[in-house]
Design an enzyme around this catalytic site. Structure first.
Site, PDB file in Angstrom:
ATOM      1  N   ALA A 106      -2.791   1.964   2.826  1.00  0.00           N
ATOM      2  CA  ALA A 106      -3.011   3.341   2.362  1.00  0.00           C
ATOM      3  C   ALA A 106      -2.413   4.347   3.347  1.00  0.00           C
ATOM      4  O   ALA A 106      -1.885   5.387   2.935  1.00  0.00           O
ATOM      5  CB  ALA A 106      -4.496   3.606   2.171  1.00  0.00           C
ATOM      6  N   GLY A 162       1.191   4.282   2.599  1.00  0.00           N
ATOM      7  CA  GLY A 162       1.344   4.707   1.207  1.00  0.00           C
ATOM      8  C   GLY A 162       1.152   6.199   1.030  1.00  0.00           C
ATOM      9  O   GLY A 162       1.822   6.826   0.200  1.00  0.00           O
ATOM     10  N   ASP A 163       0.261   6.790   1.803  1.00  0.00           N
ATOM     11  CA  ASP A 163       0.034   8.236   1.753  1.00  0.00           C
ATOM     12  C   ASP A 163       1.316   8.980   2.086  1.00  0.00           C
ATOM     13  O   ASP A 163       1.703   9.928   1.393  1.00  0.00           O
ATOM     14  CB  ASP A 163      -1.080   8.601   2.742  1.00  0.00           C
ATOM     15  CG  ASP A 163      -1.309  10.100   2.860  1.00  0.00           C
ATOM     16  OD1 ASP A 163      -1.477  10.765   1.813  1.00  0.00           O
ATOM     17  OD2 ASP A 163      -1.318  10.606   3.995  1.00  0.00           O
ATOM     18  N   VAL A 164       2.009   8.538   3.108  1.00  0.00           N
ATOM     19  CA  VAL A 164       3.250   9.196   3.535  1.00  0.00           C
ATOM     20  C   VAL A 164       4.358   8.977   2.510  1.00  0.00           C
ATOM     21  O   VAL A 164       5.108   9.902   2.187  1.00  0.00           O
ATOM     22  CB  VAL A 164       3.683   8.676   4.926  1.00  0.00           C
ATOM     23  CG1 VAL A 164       5.030   9.236   5.318  1.00  0.00           C
ATOM     24  CG2 VAL A 164       2.630   9.005   5.957  1.00  0.00           C
TER      25      VAL A 164
END
Length: 182
Positions: free
Chosen positions: A67, A70-72
């Site tokens: 995550a 994945g956020d970036v």
């Protein structure tokens, strides 16, 4: 102890004596090599080439690590789309971007995508959603935050698997199904 991302055995001036290239040349060469290997440039392959490190099975990463990256990646996708739509003041770009990267928006997107996930993506999503993050979003419910974390884990997993085509497909389809057209 803070870890460095500086490539090993590289002089401080950014020159690589053995190849006679500066850092920019190495990055360009890495991008070319990534393109040869995949038929097009892969950011992940270029990064791994310029900053070599140990290879780890991505299935062994914690869901919060997936995550985290994945956020970036999701944020980069959205920012790229928003910037490509118009050259606007940064405050306007930020205001538009926030509509898509908030936990609430990501929660709506992932709820529309559940039937589109492969078994492996569903497993990564569940692991991310059921993780125990140490923080929560200020402007989102805990349920929305956990769903968003699961979604980010899927995007991170796909990025680290070098399957950006699938990640882009899911982001585009999720935005469309959630009625959040950019």
């Amino acid at each position: 102890m803070e870890e460095s991302i500086k490539a090993p055995d590289r002089p401080e001036d950014g020159r690589d004596g053995s190849l006679g290239m500066n850092a920019g040349d190495r990055c360009g060469q890495a991008w070319e090599e990534a393109g040869k290997n995949t038929g097009r440039g892969s950011l992940l392959a270029a990064i791994k080439d310029v900053f070599p490190g140990k290879q780890q099975d991505i299935r062994s990463y914690s869901p919060l690590t997936l995550a985290y990256i994945g956020d970036v990646v999701y944020d980069l996708i959205i920012r790229t789309v928003v910037v490509s739509r118009a050259n606007r003041p940064v405050n306007d770009l930020h205001r538009i971007t926030v509509r898509y990267v908030s936990a609430g928006a990501q929660s709506r997107i992932v709820q529309t995508l559940m039937d589109s996930f492969t078994e492996e993506e569903q497993s990564v999503y569940r692991r991310g959603k059921n993780s125990k993050p140490h923080t929560t979003a200020k402007n989102a419910s805990v349920a929305d935050y956990l769903k968003a974390t699961g979604f980010e884990a899927v995007i991170g997993y796909l990025y680290l698997a070098d399957n950006m085509e699938r990640a882009l497909y899911l982001v585009k389809k999720g935005i469309e199904l959630a009625g959040l057209e950019i």
